[in-house]
Design a protein around this motif. Structure first.
Motif, PDB file in Angstrom:
ATOM      1  N   UNK A  70       0.859  -0.878  -0.292  1.00 24.92           N
ATOM      2  CA  UNK A  70       0.088   0.304  -0.365  1.00 24.92           C
ATOM      3  C   UNK A  70       1.171   1.099   0.002  1.00 24.92           C
ATOM      4  N   UNK A  71       1.860   1.283   0.868  1.00 27.51           N
ATOM      5  CA  UNK A  71       3.018   1.757   0.696  1.00 27.51           C
ATOM      6  C   UNK A  71       3.476   2.862  -0.343  1.00 27.51           C
ATOM      7  N   UNK A  72       3.688   1.334  -1.411  1.00 17.72           N
ATOM      8  CA  UNK A  72       4.492   1.599  -2.482  1.00 17.72           C
ATOM      9  C   UNK A  72       3.713   1.701  -2.973  1.00 17.72           C
ATOM     10  N   UNK A  73       1.717   1.308  -3.159  1.00 19.29           N
ATOM     11  CA  UNK A  73       1.515   1.751  -4.601  1.00 19.29           C
ATOM     12  C   UNK A  73       0.863   3.606  -4.569  1.00 19.29           C
ATOM     13  N   UNK A  74       0.762   4.410  -2.926  1.00 18.15           N
ATOM     14  CA  UNK A  74       0.710   5.554  -2.732  1.00 18.15           C
ATOM     15  C   UNK A  74       1.913   6.675  -3.080  1.00 18.15           C
ATOM     16  N   UNK A  75       3.214   5.902  -2.637  1.00 19.76           N
ATOM     17  CA  UNK A  75       4.108   6.231  -3.692  1.00 19.76           C
ATOM     18  C   UNK A  75       3.978   6.669  -5.478  1.00 19.76           C
ATOM     19  N   UNK A  76       3.605   6.113  -6.187  1.00 17.15           N
ATOM     20  CA  UNK A  76       2.878   5.498  -7.532  1.00 17.15           C
ATOM     21  C   UNK A  76       2.225   6.485  -7.518  1.00 17.15           C
ATOM     22  N   UNK A  77       0.999   6.535  -7.095  1.00 22.77           N
ATOM     23  CA  UNK A  77      -0.062   7.727  -7.318  1.00 22.77           C
ATOM     24  C   UNK A  77       0.154   8.868  -7.215  1.00 22.77           C
ATOM     25  N   UNK A  78       1.925   9.206  -6.337  1.00 20.97           N
ATOM     26  CA  UNK A  78       2.369  10.273  -5.654  1.00 20.97           C
ATOM     27  C   UNK A  78       2.686  11.126  -6.973  1.00 20.97           C
ATOM     28  N   UNK A  79       3.273  10.352  -8.193  1.00 15.64           N
ATOM     29  CA  UNK A  79       3.685  10.521  -9.418  1.00 15.64           C
ATOM     30  C   UNK A  79       3.251  10.365 -10.241  1.00 15.64           C
ATOM     31  N   UNK A  80       1.831   9.975 -10.294  1.00 16.69           N
ATOM     32  CA  UNK A  80       0.942   9.635 -11.926  1.00 16.69           C
ATOM     33  C   UNK A  80      -0.151  10.587 -11.736  1.00 16.69           C
ATOM     34  N   UNK A  81      -0.720  11.469  -9.747  1.00 22.17           N
ATOM     35  CA  UNK A  81      -2.328  11.745 -10.322  1.00 22.17           C
ATOM     36  C   UNK A  81      -1.513  13.161  -9.320  1.00 22.17           C
ATOM     37  N   UNK A  82      -1.997  14.213  -9.621  1.00 18.48           N
ATOM     38  CA  UNK A  82      -1.763  15.273  -9.203  1.00 18.48           C
ATOM     39  C   UNK A  82      -2.974  15.396  -8.033  1.00 18.48           C
ATOM     40  N   UNK A  83      -4.048  15.084  -8.163  1.00 15.44           N
ATOM     41  CA  UNK A  83      -5.120  15.667  -7.664  1.00 15.44           C
ATOM     42  C   UNK A  83      -5.353  14.643  -6.231  1.00 15.44           C
ATOM     43  N   UNK A  84      -5.475  15.687  -5.112  1.00 15.11           N
ATOM     44  CA  UNK A  84      -5.372  14.881  -3.580  1.00 15.11           C
ATOM     45  C   UNK A  84      -7.194  13.822  -3.982  1.00 15.11           C
ATOM     46  N   UNK A  85      -8.142  14.451  -4.244  1.00 12.41           N
ATOM     47  CA  UNK A  85      -9.538  12.909  -3.912  1.00 12.41           C
ATOM     48  C   UNK A  85      -9.210  12.274  -4.552  1.00 12.41           C
ATOM     49  N   UNK A  86      -8.603  12.125  -6.228  1.00 14.66           N
ATOM     50  CA  UNK A  86      -8.202  11.281  -6.647  1.00 14.66           C
ATOM     51  C   UNK A  86      -7.314   9.976  -5.668  1.00 14.66           C
ATOM     52  N   UNK A  87      -6.441  10.218  -5.668  1.00 11.92           N
ATOM     53  CA  UNK A  87      -5.307   9.786  -4.821  1.00 11.92           C
ATOM     54  C   UNK A  87      -5.927   8.851  -4.324  1.00 11.92           C
ATOM     55  N   UNK A  88      -6.844  10.308  -2.986  1.00  9.13           N
ATOM     56  CA  UNK A  88      -6.927   8.596  -1.533  1.00  9.13           C
ATOM     57  C   UNK A  88      -8.252   7.778  -2.709  1.00  9.13           C
ATOM     58  N   UNK A  89      -9.314   8.662  -3.672  1.00  7.92           N
ATOM     59  CA  UNK A  89     -10.031   7.715  -4.013  1.00  7.92           C
ATOM     60  C   UNK A  89      -9.258   5.988  -4.415  1.00  7.92           C
ATOM     61  N   UNK A  90      -8.943   6.241  -4.696  1.00 12.06           N
ATOM     62  CA  UNK A  90      -7.056   4.834  -5.818  1.00 12.06           C
ATOM     63  C   UNK A  90      -6.759   4.865  -4.220  1.00 12.06           C
ATOM     64  N   UNK A  91      -6.277   4.889  -3.661  1.00 11.80           N
ATOM     65  CA  UNK A  91      -5.576   4.454  -2.314  1.00 11.80           C
ATOM     66  C   UNK A  91      -7.097   3.165  -1.561  1.00 11.80           C
ATOM     67  N   UNK A  92      -8.159   4.170  -1.522  1.00 11.91           N
ATOM     68  CA  UNK A  92      -9.230   2.853  -0.943  1.00 11.91           C
ATOM     69  C   UNK A  92      -9.396   2.153  -1.551  1.00 11.91           C
TER      70      UNK A  92
END
Length: 274
Positions: free
Chosen positions: A197-219
């Protein structure tokens, strides 16, 4: 080993615990302890519980669970449970479809029983507060959700009732006299899954700039992995894939910045230092 020996020793080493988040009344804690005793569980964990002493309603409602389950209950944090167990949250209010992803998808307790019957994983059954249950932030951190089918006009059950119904439906996972099917695979350890999950979060930090999109993807990824019960090999492979993807994106971004810098220097007539 004889059938009697197998029943006496249990069928596997899986651990099931019951977690109650911020219970308001000692009586409900006692009721849950009694239901645990009824259906073969002993490990009760409480998050921010009220004061419970031997003269309280908790011991009055606990029945024979006052002898072991209740006095041995541990006080923990929800974060500790999430880090060390496959977590199953309970909710009465659910989302109707994938657009309500915090409370969807969900299973009935019977469906959860079938899902966990052939998976080797330590599991925590997490119940919320009497008045409000588990909030969205807490639910978003859990791996799976269950909801008890009830009257849609009044689906909210008393905390003690909800725990009793759930444990009854899951009883074949705990009681020695019920023989489980052979475990088909062993689920990866929770620390391995949390690293993914932590690594996926790091990936999203590079791939997606919008906070709400990252949070939804992580969930969503937590829900997906929670239902899939991946093996250690599968989680390790996925973590490596996302690590490599993150590294490539970081390298590409760095190269782009270098190229942009070169063009800027040339326009200004000042060659970039090599």
């Amino acid at each position: 080993m004889s059938d009697a020996d197998e029943r006496e020793g249990g069928h596997d080493d899986r651990e099931f615990v019951v977690v109650v988040v911020e219970p308001e009344t000692p009586g409900n804690v006692g009721t849950i302890a009694r239901a645990m005793k009824n259906f073969g569980l002993t490990d009760l964990k409480l998050v921010d519980p009220p004061e419970i002493d031997r003269d309280s309603e908790a011991y009055g409602f606990a029945g024979h669970a006052r002898e072991d389950v209740l006095p041995n209950a541990d006080t923990v944090t929800l974060e500790e449970i999430i880090e060390n167990y496959h977590t199953v949250g309970t909710t009465a209010i659910t989302g109707e479809d994938a657009r309500r992803h915090v409370r969807y998808p969900f299973k009935t307790p019977a469906e959860l029983r079938e899902s966990l019957a052939t998976v080797d994983t330590d599991t925590a059954l997490v119940f919320g507060r009497e008045g409000t249950g588990l909030n969205n932030e807490e639910l978003a951190q859990l791996d799976e959700l269950i909801s008890i089918p009830a009257n849609p006009d009044y689906p909210v059950m008393n905390l003690g009732q909800a725990a009793t119904v759930t444990l009854y439906e899951l009883r074949s996972l705990f009681l020695d006299e019920y023989q489980l099917p052979d475990v088909e695979h062993e689920r990866a350890a929770e620390p391995e899954i949390e690293r993914f999950y932590e690594q996926f979060g790091s990936f999203l930090a590079e791939a997606e700039s919008r906070d709400h999109k990252r949070e939804r993807s992580e969930r969503l990824i937590r829900r997906l992995v929670g239902r899939a019960h991946p093996t250690s090999k599968e989680v390790t492979t996925l973590t490596g894939v996302f690590r490599r993807a993150t590294d490539l994106m970081e390298h590409a971004d760095h190269s782009e910045r270098e190229r942009t810098g070169d063009r800027t220097d040339e326009r200004d007539g000042e060659p970039r230092a090599r």
